[in-house]
Write a protein that holds these residues in place. Structure first.
Motif, PDB file in Angstrom:
ATOM      1  N   CYS A 132      -8.245  -0.868   0.066  1.00 21.56           N
ATOM      2  CA  CYS A 132      -7.868  -0.032   1.214  1.00 21.56           C
ATOM      3  C   CYS A 132      -8.808  -0.267   2.387  1.00 21.56           C
ATOM      4  O   CYS A 132      -8.366  -0.355   3.545  1.00 21.56           O
ATOM      5  N   ARG A 133     -10.102  -0.397   2.111  1.00 17.03           N
ATOM      6  CA  ARG A 133     -11.071  -0.638   3.182  1.00 17.03           C
ATOM      7  C   ARG A 133     -10.861  -2.010   3.815  1.00 17.03           C
ATOM      8  O   ARG A 133     -10.807  -2.147   5.036  1.00 17.03           O
ATOM      9  N   HIS A 179       0.819  -1.218   0.000  1.00 12.54           N
ATOM     10  CA  HIS A 179       0.000   0.000   0.000  1.00 12.54           C
ATOM     11  C   HIS A 179       0.851   1.265   0.000  1.00 12.54           C
ATOM     12  O   HIS A 179       0.580   2.217  -0.746  1.00 12.54           O
ATOM     13  N   SER A 190      -0.336   9.284  -4.984  1.00 12.06           N
ATOM     14  CA  SER A 190      -0.853  10.379  -4.156  1.00 12.06           C
ATOM     15  C   SER A 190      -0.481  11.743  -4.721  1.00 12.06           C
ATOM     16  O   SER A 190       0.682  12.003  -5.060  1.00 12.06           O
ATOM     17  N   ASP A 216      -7.687  -2.232   5.783  1.00 13.91           N
ATOM     18  CA  ASP A 216      -7.554  -1.190   6.806  1.00 13.91           C
ATOM     19  C   ASP A 216      -6.365  -0.271   6.533  1.00 13.91           C
ATOM     20  O   ASP A 216      -5.509  -0.036   7.396  1.00 13.91           O
ATOM     21  N   ARG A 217      -6.331   0.250   5.315  1.00 10.30           N
ATOM     22  CA  ARG A 217      -5.288   1.185   4.929  1.00 10.30           C
ATOM     23  C   ARG A 217      -5.922   2.516   4.512  1.00 10.30           C
ATOM     24  O   ARG A 217      -7.073   2.572   4.069  1.00 10.30           O
ATOM     25  N   THR A 218      -5.172   3.582   4.645  1.00  8.35           N
ATOM     26  CA  THR A 218      -5.670   4.923   4.331  1.00  8.35           C
ATOM     27  C   THR A 218      -6.022   5.028   2.851  1.00  8.35           C
ATOM     28  O   THR A 218      -5.225   4.607   1.999  1.00  8.35           O
ATOM     29  N   GLU A 273      -5.336   9.399  -2.058  1.00 10.21           N
ATOM     30  CA  GLU A 273      -5.892  10.617  -2.655  1.00 10.21           C
ATOM     31  C   GLU A 273      -5.168  10.928  -3.951  1.00 10.21           C
ATOM     32  O   GLU A 273      -3.958  11.178  -3.964  1.00 10.21           O
TER      33      GLU A 273
END
Length: 294
Positions: free
Chosen positions: A117-118, A90, A98, A121-123, A126
């Motif tokens: 990501c969900r 990730h 990003s 459990d990762r940010t 963007e």
């Protein structure tokens, strides 16, 4: 058919040269129907129309492999044995994407990235997304399909379909070629598309083509060819219909040998087989006919 694009020298993902990328392109393959089940990822950076870095990795999706997905990309659980998980890579993916413009061929990859990501459990990453399918449809609206494998054949780009790195590279060249073809820069493709209806030229009151209803394939219906035919009395129509009498294939048509797959060409063929009085002629043929009558 255009010449095949050679493989450009690229800079490895370990270097810092990806910092100069104008845009990056991402493609993922998934293991099963779960959109989060990313099992392969490819990212390519582009600057000034050339590749400046690439990154690819197999990923253990921590999920099952379905036979359906394996038939598409050829990957199985054996291929990803010992590969990193999405949680592990990730940070690398985020570093490439990003704050940049990220291209994907359809937004399936965007959804898969967000879902992964969900699940892991990762940010969320963007980035500014750009859909190369939408770009291709605007750049070459008359192509019968805007699937990546069709576009690469049309553009002459080497491509191994459903390999993540190859798909990412190919989608990047769709953007590069669209910029070259239209003159619209990267910033312009990020703007909403504002379609403006083209106006057909007014038909002359008299002329050798008076009474003809002509559709043009491969050129604008307000362009030079359309104006010349309208000046000879033809009515220029937007597409082939029941009352169309001629389909003229422009010399500038971009479809090459795939022109017969275009919807207007297939429609004209069908109407001819049904006994309708419609001709399919080239630009050279109809111009030569006008010169003879003139």
């Amino acid at each position: 058919m255009r010449s095949v694009i050679p493989q450009c020298p690229v800079v490895s993902a370990e270097s810092s040269s990806d910092d100069i990328a104008e845009f990056v392109v991402i493609d993922v393959e998934t293991a099963c129907s779960s959109v989060s089940s990313i099992c392969q990822i490819g990212i390519v950076g582009f600057k000034d129309g050339r590749e400046v870095f690439e990154y690819e990795s197999l990923i253990d999706p921590l999920d099952r492999f379905s036979s359906f997905n394996t038939r598409i990309h050829g990957l199985t659980c054996d291929h990803v044995a010992g590969a990193p998980t999405f949680a592990t890579v990730h940070a690398t993916i985020a570093a490439h994407l990003s704050g940049r413009i990220t291209v994907a061929h359809s937004f399936f990859d965007k959804g898969a990235l967000a879902a992964a990501c969900r699940v892991h459990d990762r940010t969320p990453i963007e980035t500014t997304w750009l859909d190369s399918v939408r770009v291709a449809k605007r750049a070459w609206p008359d192509l019968p399909s805007h699937r990546l494998n069709v576009l690469t054949k049309f553009l002459g780009v080497r491509h191994k379909h459903h390999d993540a790195l190859s798909d990412a590279r190919a989608a990047g060249y769709v953007i590069v070629r669209a910029i070259e073809h239209t003159g619209i820069g990267l910033a312009g493709w990020l703007l909403p598309a504002h379609t403006r209806g083209r106006q057909s030229p007014k038909s002359a009151a008299v002329g050798p083509l008076k009474g003809e209803r002509i559709a043009i394939l491969g050129a604008a219906r307000d362009g030079m060819l359309a104006n010349r035919l309208a000046a000879a009395g033809a009515r220029i129509v937007a597409s082939v219909g029941l009352t169309t009498t001629k389909l003229v294939i422009s010399n500038e048509q971009p479809f090459g040998r795939y022109v017969s797959a275009h919807a207007d060409h297939k429609r004209a063929d069908t109407l001819r087989r049904d006994g309708k009085a419609i001709e399919i002629v080239s630009e050279d043929e109809i111009i030569a006919s006008l010169l003879r009558t003139g």
